[in-house]
Scaffold this motif. Structure first.
Motif, PDB file in Angstrom:
ATOM      1  N   SER A 136       0.848  -1.191   0.000  1.00  0.00           N
ATOM      2  CA  SER A 136       0.000   0.000   0.000  1.00  0.00           C
ATOM      3  C   SER A 136       0.881   1.237   0.000  1.00  0.00           C
ATOM      4  O   SER A 136       1.857   1.309   0.751  1.00  0.00           O
ATOM      5  N   ILE A 137       0.535   2.193  -0.846  1.00  0.00           N
ATOM      6  CA  ILE A 137       1.228   3.475  -0.884  1.00  0.00           C
ATOM      7  C   ILE A 137       0.229   4.528  -0.438  1.00  0.00           C
ATOM      8  O   ILE A 137      -0.772   4.766  -1.117  1.00  0.00           O
ATOM      9  N   TYR A 138       0.481   5.114   0.720  1.00  0.00           N
ATOM     10  CA  TYR A 138      -0.379   6.163   1.277  1.00  0.00           C
ATOM     11  C   TYR A 138       0.217   7.509   0.918  1.00  0.00           C
ATOM     12  O   TYR A 138       1.405   7.754   1.170  1.00  0.00           O
TER      13      TYR A 138
ATOM     14  N   VAL B 134      -3.102   3.808  -2.770  1.00  0.00           N
ATOM     15  CA  VAL B 134      -3.247   2.799  -3.821  1.00  0.00           C
ATOM     16  C   VAL B 134      -2.670   1.505  -3.270  1.00  0.00           C
ATOM     17  O   VAL B 134      -1.767   1.524  -2.429  1.00  0.00           O
ATOM     18  N   CYS B 135      -3.220   0.390  -3.725  1.00  0.00           N
ATOM     19  CA  CYS B 135      -2.758  -0.934  -3.278  1.00  0.00           C
ATOM     20  C   CYS B 135      -2.360  -1.781  -4.467  1.00  0.00           C
ATOM     21  O   CYS B 135      -3.071  -1.816  -5.474  1.00  0.00           O
ATOM     22  N   ILE B 136      -1.242  -2.452  -4.328  1.00  0.00           N
ATOM     23  CA  ILE B 136      -0.787  -3.447  -5.297  1.00  0.00           C
ATOM     24  C   ILE B 136      -0.926  -4.787  -4.582  1.00  0.00           C
ATOM     25  O   ILE B 136      -0.255  -5.022  -3.581  1.00  0.00           O
ATOM     26  N   THR B 137      -1.803  -5.620  -5.081  1.00  0.00           N
ATOM     27  CA  THR B 137      -2.056  -6.894  -4.419  1.00  0.00           C
ATOM     28  C   THR B 137      -1.307  -8.029  -5.107  1.00  0.00           C
ATOM     29  O   THR B 137      -0.898  -7.912  -6.274  1.00  0.00           O
ATOM     30  N   ARG B 138      -1.162  -9.119  -4.392  1.00  0.00           N
ATOM     31  CA  ARG B 138      -0.564 -10.328  -4.965  1.00  0.00           C
ATOM     32  C   ARG B 138      -1.361 -10.752  -6.199  1.00  0.00           C
ATOM     33  O   ARG B 138      -0.792 -11.133  -7.222  1.00  0.00           O
ATOM     34  N   ASP B 139      -2.705 -10.667  -6.123  1.00  0.00           N
ATOM     35  CA  ASP B 139      -3.553 -11.058  -7.261  1.00  0.00           C
ATOM     36  C   ASP B 139      -3.279 -10.193  -8.486  1.00  0.00           C
ATOM     37  O   ASP B 139      -3.305 -10.670  -9.615  1.00  0.00           O
ATOM     38  N   MET B 140      -3.035  -8.896  -8.274  1.00  0.00           N
ATOM     39  CA  MET B 140      -2.733  -7.999  -9.388  1.00  0.00           C
ATOM     40  C   MET B 140      -1.446  -8.438 -10.093  1.00  0.00           C
ATOM     41  O   MET B 140      -1.362  -8.414 -11.321  1.00  0.00           O
ATOM     42  N   LEU B 141      -0.459  -8.868  -9.314  1.00  0.00           N
ATOM     43  CA  LEU B 141       0.798  -9.331  -9.907  1.00  0.00           C
ATOM     44  C   LEU B 141       0.604 -10.630 -10.667  1.00  0.00           C
ATOM     45  O   LEU B 141       1.231 -10.847 -11.707  1.00  0.00           O
ATOM     46  N   VAL B 142      -0.282 -11.499 -10.189  1.00  0.00           N
ATOM     47  CA  VAL B 142      -0.595 -12.744 -10.898  1.00  0.00           C
ATOM     48  C   VAL B 142      -1.290 -12.426 -12.224  1.00  0.00           C
ATOM     49  O   VAL B 142      -1.002 -13.033 -13.254  1.00  0.00           O
ATOM     50  N   GLU B 143      -2.185 -11.423 -12.223  1.00  0.00           N
ATOM     51  CA  GLU B 143      -2.907 -11.031 -13.445  1.00  0.00           C
ATOM     52  C   GLU B 143      -1.991 -10.377 -14.468  1.00  0.00           C
ATOM     53  O   GLU B 143      -2.281 -10.393 -15.659  1.00  0.00           O
ATOM     54  N   HIS B 144      -0.910  -9.749 -14.028  1.00  0.00           N
ATOM     55  CA  HIS B 144       0.034  -9.059 -14.913  1.00  0.00           C
ATOM     56  C   HIS B 144       1.439  -9.620 -14.688  1.00  0.00           C
ATOM     57  O   HIS B 144       2.306  -8.939 -14.142  1.00  0.00           O
TER      58      HIS B 144
END
Length: 121
Positions: free
Chosen positions: A47-49, A65-75
């Motif tokens: 998370s970037i605050y 903004v949040c970068i999730t593990r799932d987002m990295l799997v999708e990209h």
């Protein structure tokens, strides 16, 4: 006054890892800072605050903004684009976005996650 004194706090899951310098009196900050952090394979989100420093009271949260593990799997080859800030407090209106580039580098044995905050507005 039409400007902010922004800085960022980076959290991995819920642990604060990085605090950038404050950029005074701007709505389009540039930090130019680089950090290297060990990311555990079991992490869930980064998370970037974006904060607004306030000398007279508690600093305000502009958004996150949040970068999730799932987002990295999708990209799997990475992600680059503008992400809108989301609210931290449901009673606050949030405006702004961050241009991020997230890449997974290296081979299976020694993978690295590189996250670059290119711009904010």
């Amino acid at each position: 006054t039409g400007s902010s004194d922004p800085y960022c706090i980076v959290k991995i899951d819920d642990e604060a890892i990085i605090r950038t310098a404050t950029v005074w009196k701007t709505l389009s900050p540039f930090w130019g800072e680089e950090y290297e952090v060990q990311l555990q394979p079991s992490f869930h989100r980064i998370s970037i605050y974006v904060m607004d420093e306030d000398a007279l009271s508690r600093d305000d949260v502009i958004g996150k903004v949040c970068i999730t593990r799932d987002m990295l799997v999708e990209h799997p080859k990475g992600y680059s684009g503008w992400m809108s800030l989301s609210e931290v407090d449901p009673d606050e209106e949030v405006q702004g976005e961050i241009h991020l580039r997230v890449e997974v580098l290296g081979s299976q044995g020694s993978r690295r996650l590189q996250c670059s905050v290119l711009e904010a507005r």
